[in-house]
Design a protein around this motif. Structure first.
Motif, short mmCIF file in Angstrom:
data_model
loop_
_atom_site.label_atom_id
_atom_site.label_comp_id
_atom_site.label_asym_id
_atom_site.label_seq_id
_atom_site.Cartn_x
_atom_site.Cartn_y
_atom_site.Cartn_z
N MET A 101 0.86 -1.15 0.00
CA MET A 101 0.00 0.00 0.00
C MET A 101 0.91 1.22 0.00
O MET A 101 1.88 1.28 0.75
N SER A 102 0.59 2.15 -0.85
CA SER A 102 1.35 3.40 -0.89
C SER A 102 0.44 4.53 -1.35
O SER A 102 -0.62 4.28 -1.92
N ALA A 103 0.87 5.75 -1.08
CA ALA A 103 0.15 6.94 -1.54
C ALA A 103 1.13 7.82 -2.29
O ALA A 103 2.31 7.88 -1.95
N ARG A 104 0.63 8.46 -3.34
CA ARG A 104 1.50 9.30 -4.17
C ARG A 104 0.63 10.23 -5.01
O ARG A 104 -0.58 10.02 -5.12
N PRO A 105 1.26 11.23 -5.65
CA PRO A 105 0.50 12.06 -6.59
C PRO A 105 0.11 11.21 -7.80
O PRO A 105 0.84 10.30 -8.19
N PRO A 106 -1.03 11.48 -8.40
CA PRO A 106 -1.45 10.71 -9.57
C PRO A 106 -0.68 11.12 -10.81
O PRO A 106 -0.15 12.23 -10.90
N THR A 107 -0.62 10.20 -11.76
CA THR A 107 -0.12 10.58 -13.09
C THR A 107 -1.19 11.43 -13.76
O THR A 107 -2.34 11.48 -13.29
N VAL A 108 -0.86 12.07 -14.84
CA VAL A 108 -1.85 12.87 -15.58
C VAL A 108 -3.00 11.97 -16.03
O VAL A 108 -4.18 12.32 -15.89
N GLU A 109 -2.67 10.79 -16.55
CA GLU A 109 -3.70 9.85 -17.02
C GLU A 109 -4.62 9.41 -15.88
O GLU A 109 -5.84 9.36 -16.04
N GLU A 110 -4.04 9.11 -14.71
CA GLU A 110 -4.86 8.70 -13.56
C GLU A 110 -5.77 9.82 -13.11
O GLU A 110 -6.96 9.60 -12.83
N ALA A 111 -5.24 11.04 -13.04
CA ALA A 111 -6.05 12.19 -12.60
C ALA A 111 -7.23 12.41 -13.54
O ALA A 111 -8.35 12.68 -13.09
N GLU A 112 -6.98 12.26 -14.85
CA GLU A 112 -8.06 12.44 -15.83
C GLU A 112 -9.06 11.29 -15.78
O GLU A 112 -10.26 11.51 -15.76
N THR A 113 -8.57 10.06 -15.75
CA THR A 113 -9.44 8.89 -15.77
C THR A 113 -10.31 8.82 -14.52
O THR A 113 -11.50 8.51 -14.59
N LEU A 114 -9.72 9.12 -13.37
CA LEU A 114 -10.45 9.07 -12.10
C LEU A 114 -11.19 10.36 -11.78
O LEU A 114 -11.88 10.44 -10.77
N ASP A 115 -11.02 11.38 -12.64
CA ASP A 115 -11.66 12.69 -12.45
C ASP A 115 -11.38 13.24 -11.05
O ASP A 115 -12.27 13.62 -10.31
N LEU A 116 -10.08 13.26 -10.71
CA LEU A 116 -9.66 13.68 -9.37
C LEU A 116 -9.63 15.20 -9.25
O LEU A 116 -9.18 15.89 -10.16
N PRO A 117 -10.06 15.72 -8.09
CA PRO A 117 -9.89 17.14 -7.84
C PRO A 117 -8.39 17.47 -7.79
O PRO A 117 -7.57 16.63 -7.42
N ASP A 118 -8.02 18.69 -8.15
CA ASP A 118 -6.62 19.11 -8.13
C ASP A 118 -6.00 18.85 -6.76
O ASP A 118 -6.62 19.11 -5.73
N GLY A 119 -4.78 18.33 -6.77
CA GLY A 119 -4.04 18.10 -5.54
C GLY A 119 -4.40 16.84 -4.78
O GLY A 119 -3.90 16.62 -3.69
N THR A 120 -5.29 16.01 -5.34
CA THR A 120 -5.71 14.80 -4.65
C THR A 120 -4.74 13.66 -4.93
O THR A 120 -4.49 13.32 -6.09
N PRO A 121 -4.20 13.03 -3.89
CA PRO A 121 -3.30 11.90 -4.10
C PRO A 121 -4.09 10.64 -4.42
O PRO A 121 -5.31 10.59 -4.27
N VAL A 122 -3.38 9.62 -4.88
CA VAL A 122 -3.97 8.31 -5.11
C VAL A 122 -3.37 7.31 -4.13
O VAL A 122 -2.26 7.48 -3.63
N ILE A 123 -4.15 6.27 -3.86
CA ILE A 123 -3.68 5.13 -3.10
C ILE A 123 -3.41 4.01 -4.09
O ILE A 123 -4.24 3.72 -4.94
#
Length: 62
Positions: free
Chosen positions: A1-23
């Motif tokens: 398990m880890s947390a990090r900033p999303p890639t551009v593709e992940e941020a777009e695909t998951l429709d993440l708010p700006d600055g939201t990390p991914v697990i």
């Protein structure tokens, strides 16, 4: 398990708010004889999930 900033593709695909990390979760499923039979990587928006763990601890008496 880890947390990090999303890639551009992940941020777009998951429709993440700006600055939201991914697990990032790596999961391996084993057969009855402990042989790995499935592996998966799950990427989730950290703002949508709460992780909960349960662990059974066996005690030796005697």
């Amino acid at each position: 398990m880890s947390a990090r900033p999303p890639t551009v593709e992940e941020a777009e695909t998951l429709d993440l708010p700006d600055g939201t990390p991914v697990i990032r979760q790596l999961r391996i499923v084993h057969s009855d004889n402990e042989r790995p039979i499935e592996a998966s990587v799950l990427i989730k928006g950290a703002h949508l999930y709460e992780l909960q763990y349960r662990q059974t601890i066996e005690t030796n008496s005697g």
